[in-house]
Scaffold this motif. Structure first.
Motif, PDB file in Angstrom:
ATOM      1  N   PRO A   1     -22.778 -22.019 -43.068  1.00 18.81           N
ATOM      2  CA  PRO A   1     -22.093 -22.314 -41.797  1.00 18.81           C
ATOM      3  C   PRO A   1     -20.581 -22.386 -41.932  1.00 18.81           C
ATOM      4  CG  PRO A   1     -23.217 -24.265 -42.645  1.00 18.81           C
ATOM      5  CD  PRO A   1     -23.685 -23.110 -43.476  1.00 18.81           C
ATOM      6  N   PHE A   2     -20.093 -22.718 -43.116  1.00 16.93           N
ATOM      7  CA  PHE A   2     -18.648 -22.830 -43.315  1.00 16.93           C
ATOM      8  C   PHE A   2     -17.997 -21.489 -43.644  1.00 16.93           C
ATOM      9  CE2 PHE A   2     -20.926 -24.341 -47.082  1.00 16.93           C
ATOM     10  CZ  PHE A   2     -20.548 -23.397 -48.024  1.00 16.93           C
ATOM     11  N   LEU A   3     -18.776 -20.412 -43.538  1.00 11.04           N
ATOM     12  CA  LEU A   3     -18.223 -19.060 -43.671  1.00 11.04           C
ATOM     13  C   LEU A   3     -18.431 -18.266 -42.391  1.00 11.04           C
ATOM     14  CD1 LEU A   3     -19.398 -18.184 -47.304  1.00 11.04           C
ATOM     15  CD2 LEU A   3     -17.208 -19.124 -46.579  1.00 11.04           C
ATOM     16  N   ASP A   4     -18.560 -18.970 -41.289  1.00  7.79           N
ATOM     17  CA  ASP A   4     -18.739 -18.352 -39.973  1.00  7.79           C
ATOM     18  C   ASP A   4     -17.414 -18.413 -39.224  1.00  7.79           C
ATOM     19  OD1 ASP A   4     -19.454 -17.477 -37.479  1.00  7.79           O
ATOM     20  OD2 ASP A   4     -20.728 -19.198 -36.991  1.00  7.79           O
ATOM     21  N   PHE A   5     -16.833 -17.249 -38.952  1.00 10.17           N
ATOM     22  CA  PHE A   5     -15.514 -17.189 -38.320  1.00 10.17           C
ATOM     23  C   PHE A   5     -15.564 -16.478 -36.964  1.00 10.17           C
ATOM     24  CE2 PHE A   5     -15.177 -16.916 -42.968  1.00 10.17           C
ATOM     25  CZ  PHE A   5     -14.573 -18.137 -43.214  1.00 10.17           C
ATOM     26  N   THR A   6     -16.724 -16.551 -36.315  1.00 11.99           N
ATOM     27  CA  THR A   6     -16.874 -15.863 -35.030  1.00 11.99           C
ATOM     28  C   THR A   6     -16.392 -16.692 -33.853  1.00 11.99           C
ATOM     29  OG1 THR A   6     -19.150 -16.678 -34.819  1.00 11.99           O
ATOM     30  CG2 THR A   6     -18.833 -14.526 -35.863  1.00 11.99           C
ATOM     31  N   GLY A   7     -16.188 -17.981 -34.036  1.00  9.32           N
ATOM     32  CA  GLY A   7     -15.794 -18.842 -32.923  1.00  9.32           C
ATOM     33  C   GLY A   7     -14.390 -18.562 -32.437  1.00  9.32           C
ATOM     34  N   ALA A   8     -14.121 -19.023 -31.221  1.00  6.15           N
ATOM     35  CA  ALA A   8     -12.817 -18.784 -30.597  1.00  6.15           C
ATOM     36  C   ALA A   8     -11.674 -19.390 -31.401  1.00  6.15           C
ATOM     37  CB  ALA A   8     -12.823 -19.354 -29.177  1.00  6.15           C
ATOM     38  N   LYS A   9     -11.922 -20.480 -32.103  1.00  9.44           N
ATOM     39  CA  LYS A   9     -10.875 -21.119 -32.892  1.00  9.44           C
ATOM     40  C   LYS A   9     -10.310 -20.200 -33.963  1.00  9.44           C
ATOM     41  CE  LYS A   9     -10.594 -25.650 -31.743  1.00  9.44           C
ATOM     42  NZ  LYS A   9      -9.409 -26.502 -31.723  1.00  9.44           N
ATOM     43  N   TRP A  10     -11.111 -19.228 -34.385  1.00  8.16           N
ATOM     44  CA  TRP A  10     -10.707 -18.361 -35.474  1.00  8.16           C
ATOM     45  C   TRP A  10     -10.088 -17.057 -34.985  1.00  8.16           C
ATOM     46  CZ3 TRP A  10     -10.950 -20.446 -40.228  1.00  8.16           C
ATOM     47  CH2 TRP A  10     -11.787 -21.554 -40.393  1.00  8.16           C
ATOM     48  N   GLN A  11     -10.015 -16.847 -33.686  1.00 16.39           N
ATOM     49  CA  GLN A  11      -9.580 -15.560 -33.161  1.00 16.39           C
ATOM     50  C   GLN A  11      -8.171 -15.638 -32.597  1.00 16.39           C
ATOM     51  OE1 GLN A  11     -12.536 -13.657 -30.633  1.00 16.39           O
ATOM     52  NE2 GLN A  11     -14.177 -14.833 -31.597  1.00 16.39           N
ATOM     53  N   ILE A  12      -7.395 -14.602 -32.850  1.00 14.05           N
ATOM     54  CA  ILE A  12      -6.048 -14.533 -32.294  1.00 14.05           C
ATOM     55  C   ILE A  12      -5.963 -13.556 -31.136  1.00 14.05           C
ATOM     56  CG2 ILE A  12      -4.972 -15.177 -34.469  1.00 14.05           C
ATOM     57  CD1 ILE A  12      -4.179 -12.185 -34.733  1.00 14.05           C
ATOM     58  N   GLY A  13      -7.006 -12.755 -30.944  1.00 12.65           N
ATOM     59  CA  GLY A  13      -7.056 -11.853 -29.799  1.00 12.65           C
ATOM     60  C   GLY A  13      -6.183 -10.629 -29.922  1.00 12.65           C
ATOM     61  N   GLN A  14      -5.808 -10.264 -31.141  1.00 15.42           N
ATOM     62  CA  GLN A  14      -4.968  -9.085 -31.354  1.00 15.42           C
ATOM     63  C   GLN A  14      -5.520  -8.269 -32.511  1.00 15.42           C
ATOM     64  OE1 GLN A  14      -0.618  -9.786 -31.272  1.00 15.42           O
ATOM     65  NE2 GLN A  14      -1.135 -11.936 -31.049  1.00 15.42           N
ATOM     66  N   ASP A  15      -5.271  -6.983 -32.472  1.00 13.31           N
ATOM     67  CA  ASP A  15      -5.651  -6.099 -33.556  1.00 13.31           C
ATOM     68  C   ASP A  15      -4.621  -6.249 -34.670  1.00 13.31           C
ATOM     69  OD1 ASP A  15      -5.899  -3.834 -35.279  1.00 13.31           O
ATOM     70  OD2 ASP A  15      -7.089  -2.845 -33.733  1.00 13.31           O
ATOM     71  N   ILE A  16      -5.039  -6.810 -35.772  1.00 13.01           N
ATOM     72  CA  ILE A  16      -4.122  -7.073 -36.876  1.00 13.01           C
ATOM     73  C   ILE A  16      -3.454  -5.786 -37.348  1.00 13.01           C
ATOM     74  CG2 ILE A  16      -3.948  -7.933 -39.236  1.00 13.01           C
ATOM     75  CD1 ILE A  16      -4.567 -10.126 -37.324  1.00 13.01           C
ATOM     76  N   ARG A  17      -4.251  -4.714 -37.455  1.00 12.40           N
ATOM     77  CA  ARG A  17      -3.715  -3.453 -37.960  1.00 12.40           C
ATOM     78  C   ARG A  17      -2.655  -2.884 -37.032  1.00 12.40           C
ATOM     79  NH1 ARG A  17      -4.657   1.390 -36.438  1.00 12.40           N
ATOM     80  NH2 ARG A  17      -6.405   0.731 -35.156  1.00 12.40           N
ATOM     81  N   GLU A  18      -2.969  -2.860 -35.735  1.00 15.90           N
ATOM     82  CA  GLU A  18      -2.051  -2.237 -34.787  1.00 15.90           C
ATOM     83  C   GLU A  18      -0.751  -3.012 -34.668  1.00 15.90           C
ATOM     84  OE1 GLU A  18      -4.048  -1.728 -31.118  1.00 15.90           O
ATOM     85  OE2 GLU A  18      -5.399  -0.168 -31.858  1.00 15.90           O
ATOM     86  N   ASN A  19      -0.809  -4.331 -34.867  1.00 12.06           N
ATOM     87  CA  ASN A  19       0.398  -5.140 -34.733  1.00 12.06           C
ATOM     88  C   ASN A  19       1.084  -5.404 -36.072  1.00 12.06           C
ATOM     89  OD1 ASN A  19       0.591  -6.185 -31.746  1.00 12.06           O
ATOM     90  ND2 ASN A  19      -1.578  -6.201 -32.282  1.00 12.06           N
TER      91      ASN A  19
END
Length: 763
Positions: free
Chosen positions: A595-613
């Motif tokens: 459970p401590f390797l689950d990063f799907t929650g909203a807290k873990w998301q920045i909402g941007q494409d890392i590569r494109e930015n």
């Protein structure tokens, strides 16, 4: 002798100074008491703040005890005998100097024990048991004090009852369990720390409003400890990697949004270009403020007052690192001074920074036009710059606690501190965000996830940097196809593009997403029995995808598999977003079991494409530029792991640095690591983390404790952590490019005896 000994260990907390606060003290909160003054035993705010003062009293000592025994500093011209004894592991007697006084740590413990024994946690206001919040915090304070005791002394009496007399002290000494790294977590949990965690999650950290130290006003919450971090530290010391990772994760997941917590690029500014012997900026920015002013970077800190009238003035760290401090008016004047140089940056620290590769690239749309590696980690200039002293001497000083006023230095300007004044850092960090991130990486690596652990350093820990698997993502990124052939007549049956499948004899597919499935009589269709098309190949979706569930290759007849072109493509997918592409499908699949390797929650998301930015989120990017994504060919998983495996081989075989580098090149090919020994890989990633701990957290009071803890990880894993530890310390005056056998032989021999790692308790 026995009574004298125990009283030197437990200083009593019955004096009025521990139980009251003065109106002038900086730790007097600017809020109304939430219980009446005649309820001292119940309204514990006075004694809780008294404990905070005791922590403030040992904060500088915690930093200096750690730094002086680490590999990051060496002695200066004016190093005192007491510091020299610590640096050379001469095991000075308790009480021989201000630095060796175990009683001050037990003062915290005893104060907490008095509090926990007497506080009335049933007091209720507005249906809230308000004292439970403080009770949880005092548990965290006591746990933090015990962690420092075990780090410094190895094994100590674990006492949970208040000591108010010599008879009680004698009884406590006779019956106390011995606490050490192996049992520290279990003892703390059994005595209330897990309950404290649950209460703090429910009620939060105590908030007494704001404190003012005479110069700064800051939230009182910055002086308190998140229970989950303290609990995680205890588990990490006990080699309980799963519980350590879980509680670090809980802090991340429940406390911060990822755009605030994980974007280290905002602090990645004060970097430099090495031109001969001249250091110059590539750009100026906010690395300085990240440490000096950045309370958002600090989790817990002990704070100095600016004048004696406002409370305790903490200047010993600055004085130890080469700065003369003078209280002037309502502030403190700080000047570099040769006569205060007791602890200065070691050759090991400086050369480690210079050995790093700074990464820069420019983008033309999605094309990386240029990549340039500039030697050196920018944090060297940020944390230990060259100083021009009044005597004319130029040398490096640790200025984390006395930063230079360089905010207005322009790009590419010469780095000359002779014309810039120094500030005074009133905050002594006890926990910072990068420290917790790196300890989380340490835990997950030892738990069996070295690729993810490396990713925390390189790409950063947020949802968008993590890889998703399967042809779905590869098609989005590179428009790759899987050809399925009829081997009997050598004709094309279909070209698969995921998430849709185009069927027919034409190799041309018009689009890579949303293609409708078209059936014909020549096609073998694999489905889930309910008529829906299934993916071919192992697949872990980036997000829930009910329409296209996964289909294992084992479900496809082998004679059909044998007719496929590019089967390897299905078996080895990579990430479309240019993030942690080196995290294998095997490691990602195993991650789903924790459970401590689950990063799907909203807290873990920045909402941007890392590569494109072109963003950088890894801790390493704080000093080495744009390390994130697929464009960095400098700080890569395969290369870094290979180099650390080679370093370990050189250490155990006494190789030269040139031979070490040559051996490293045989262990990887581009992005492919040619080593398959999982234990060796984990050990190498751990050593990468050790380097990052040095680059980011040196001189703050963590390094020596980190090395002891990690040495024990290695011992448990079957590596000779004791020899590694002795080697690390014994090379503090050597360059990382010196032959592996080049050490202070006498110091290494001393440190091969683990009893010399720790200070002695009073006899």
């Amino acid at each position: 002798m026995k009574r004298k000994s125990i009283i030197s260990l437990f200083t009593l907390v019955l004096s009025a100074c521990m139980l009251t606060t003065s109106c002038e003290d900086m730790l007097t909160p600017d809020m109304d008491r939430y219980a009446t003054d005649d309820k001292f035993g119940a309204d514990s705010i006075y004694s809780a703040l008294g404990i905070l003062r005791s922590i403030q009293n040992v904060a500088e000592r915690t930093v200096i005890l750690d730094a002086s025994r680490s590999d990051m500093v060496t002695s200066g011209t004016y190093t005192t005998d007491s510091i020299n004894d610590l640096m050379n592991f001469n095991n000075p007697a308790d009480g021989s100097s201000v630095w060796c006084n175990v009683a001050d740590y037990y003062h915290i413990v005893n104060s907490c024990n008095f509090y926990l024994a007497n506080v009335d946690t049933t007091i209720t206001e507005n249906n809230v048991k308000i004292m439970q919040r403080e009770w949880a915090q005092v548990q965290a304070m006591r746990a933090w004090a015990y962690i420092q005791l075990v780090r410094n002394y190895g094994e100590v009496p674990f006492v949970t009852t208040p000591v108010g007399s010599t008879d009680e002290a004698d009884a406590a000494m006779m019956t106390a369990v011995k606490m050490n790294a192996s049992n520290i977590a279990s003892l703390l949990v059994e005595n209330g720390l897990e309950r404290a965690y649950q209460l703090q999650r429910l009620m939060g950290i105590p908030n007494y409003g704001s404190f003012n130290n005479g110069t700064q006003t800051y939230s009182s919450t910055k002086n308190f400890f998140p229970v989950e971090i303290v609990l995680a530290d205890a588990y990490l010391m006990s080699d309980d990697y799963a519980n350590a990772a879980q509680y670090y994760y809980n802090y991340f997941n429940l406390t911060y949004n990822s755009d605030k917590f994980f974007n280290n690029r905002t602090y990645n500014a004060d970097v430099y270009r090495k031109m001969g012997d001249d250091e110059k900026f590539v750009s100026s920015g906010s690395l300085l403020s990240a440490f000096k002013y950045g309370l958002s970077d600090y989790i817990t800190a002990a704070t100095s007052a600016s004048t004696n009238s406002k409370g305790t003035v903490l200047t010993q760290i600055q004085n130890m690192y080469g700065f003369k401090t003078t209280v002037s008016g309502t502030s403190i004047q700080t000047d570099a001074n040769e006569q205060y140089m007791q602890l200065i940056p070691s050759e090991q620290y400086v050369s480690l920074n210079k050995a790093q590769r700074y990464n820069i690239f420019e983008m033309d749309g999605e094309i990386a036009k240029m990549e340039e590696a500039i030697g050196g980690d920018g944090r060297l200039v940020g944390y230990a710059p060259k100083e021009n002293l009044k005597s004319g001497l130029q040398t490096r000083l640790v200025n984390k606690f006395a930063p230079t006023g360089w905010d207005n230095i322009t790009e590419y300007s010469s780095f000359n501190f002779g014309t810039y004044s120094h500030s005074f850092n009133y905050q002594i960090p006890l926990y910072r965000i990068p420290v917790v991130l790196l300890r989380y990486a340490e835990a997950v690596n030892r738990l069996g996830f070295p690729q993810l652990a490396f990713g925390i350093l390189k790409d950063g820990l947020c949802y968008e940097t993590l890889p998703s698997y399967g042809t779905h993502d590869l098609v989005r990124e590179q428009t790759k196809y899987v050809k399925v052939m009829d081997a009997a007549v050598d004709t094309l049956i279909r070209i698969d593009t995921i998430p849709g499948i185009q069927v027919g004899k034409d190799a041309t597919v018009g689009t890579t997403e949303g293609v409708a499935y078209v059936s014909d009589s020549t096609t073998v269709v694999y489905d889930n029995g309910e008529g829906s098309v299934r993916y071919i190949g192992d697949f872990i979706p980036a997000a829930p995808c009910d329409s296209f569930p996964g289909l294992s290759l084992a479900d496809i007849p082998e004679d059909i598999q044998a007719t496929w072109y590019n089967v390897d493509y299905l078996l080895n997918p990579t990430a479309y977003n240019g993030g942690m592409y080196y995290v294998t499908l095997d490691e990602a699949k195993r991650m789903t079991g924790y459970p401590f390797l689950d990063f799907t929650g909203a807290k873990w998301q920045i909402g941007q494409d890392i590569r494109e930015n072109s963003m950088s989120f890894g801790v390493h990017s704080r000093g080495c530029g744009a390390t994130g994504g697929i464009y960095d060919t400098v700080y890569t998983y395969a290369r870094q792991v290979a180099e650390k495996i080679a370093e370990e081989y050189a250490r155990t075989n006494n190789l030269s640095y040139a031979d070490q580098q040559a051996y490293a090149k045989t262990l990887y090919n581009g992005d492919e690591l040619l080593v398959t020994d999982k234990e060796a890989i984990q050990n190498a990633v751990e050593n990468i983390i050790v380097d990052e701990l040095a680059l980011e957290t040196a001189f703050e009071g963590n390094r020596y404790g980190d090395l002891i803890r990690i040495a024990e990880h290695k011992n448990k894993a079957g590596f000779n952590g004791t020899d590694w530890f002795a080697w690390k310390i014994a090379r503090r005056n050597k360059s990382v490019t010196d032959p592996a056998a080049d050490v202070d032989a006498a110091l290494k021999a001393k440190l091969l005896d683990k009893t010399n790692w720790y200070l002695s308790l009073p006899k």
